[in-house]
Motif scaffolding. Structure first.
Motif, short mmCIF file in Angstrom:
data_model
loop_
_atom_site.label_atom_id
_atom_site.label_comp_id
_atom_site.label_asym_id
_atom_site.label_seq_id
_atom_site.Cartn_x
_atom_site.Cartn_y
_atom_site.Cartn_z
N UNK A 1 0.79 -1.23 0.00
CA UNK A 1 0.00 0.00 0.00
C UNK A 1 0.82 1.28 0.00
N UNK A 2 2.08 1.21 0.44
CA UNK A 2 2.90 2.43 0.56
C UNK A 2 4.15 2.34 -0.32
N UNK A 3 4.98 1.35 -0.07
CA UNK A 3 6.23 1.26 -0.82
C UNK A 3 5.98 1.03 -2.32
N UNK A 4 5.02 0.17 -2.62
CA UNK A 4 4.74 -0.13 -4.02
C UNK A 4 4.31 1.11 -4.82
N UNK A 5 3.35 1.92 -4.35
CA UNK A 5 3.00 3.11 -5.12
C UNK A 5 4.17 4.07 -5.33
#
Length: 237
Positions: A106-110
């Motif tokens: 949810x955070x690192x990927x975007x």
């Protein structure tokens, strides 16, 4: 011509729910559309056959695999980051590995996806991340970690809008409230509690969220950037 003719789009997490609605809408609007999926092979195959979009198996929780997938597509006009997971529960009892996995997706990927896409993205490109109204409001216990990840999206789009603005690349977040998907069905056990907070007391349809995303990636939204676009029936009002 349709509004996305001659545009090349990639939707991360596109096999089901909101992602699938976005894929279908982009394809109808004339975009050369590709989407990723992790484990929903049957749904991805069906969507690809129905829409004409190309399905690519890729785990958004694996940074190296994710960035390679994006780099392999060549220059993009549109990136939509829809892949996400939900972990709820008593924070004193929740599996910390599950929370870390959620933060990865949810955070690192975007963040890493947007950076990799921007390396080759065409001028006046579009980046949209699918957040949540829970980035603004978490009215239930047990949602702290999830709300943390969705609030992080807000800082991400504001910062990257500054970084990429000189190239005409817009970066926006779409923040749905309750949406009728497998993760949060309209007839699920939480519907009455969720609807009690809403001015319009129903779940959104995935196609309604896809309509907002399509506007943001289209030709009329070139000056819209660094913004949070909430579609929640008044959940956060």
């Amino acid at each position: 011509m349709t509004s996305l003719s001659n545009k090349k789009a990639l939707v991360l997490g596109g096999s089901r729910g909101i992602g699938a609605a976005i894929v279908e809408r982009f394809a109808r609007e004339g975009a050369e559309t590709r989407f990723t999926y992790a484990g929903s092979t049957e749904a991805a195959t069906a969507l690809a056959g129905k829409s004409g979009a190309k399905a690519i198996q890729s785990d958004s929780g694996d940074r190296q695999a994710l960035t390679k997938t994006i780099a392999d597509q060549g220059p993009l006009d549109i990136l939509v980051v829809n892949a996400g997971v939900l972990v709820m529960g008593d924070p004193l009892e929740t599996d910390p590995d599950a929370v870390d996995r959620m933060i990865d997706i949810n955070v690192r990927s975007p963040y890493h996806a947007a950076i990799e896409a921007a390396r080759k993205m065409n001028e006046d490109g579009r980046i949209v991340v699918i957040g949540s109204v829970n980035g603004d409001r978490m009215p239930f216990p047990g949602g702290a970690a999830y709300a943390l990840t969705k609030s992080a999206m807000q800082g991400l789009v504001r910062g990257l809008a500054r970084d990429f603005g000189s190239r005409g690349i817009t970066v926006n977040a779409v923040q749905p409230g309750p949406v009728d998907t497998d993760m949060n069905p309209a007839d699920g056990p939480m519907k009455d509690a969720m609807h009690s907070f809403m001015a319009i007391k129903r779940h959104a349809a995935p196609a309604e969220v896809a309509g907002m995303v399509t506007y943001l990636v289209g030709p009329e939204a070139g000056i819209v950037t660094g913004a949070l676009h909430t579609i929640d029936g008044g959940f956060g009002a």
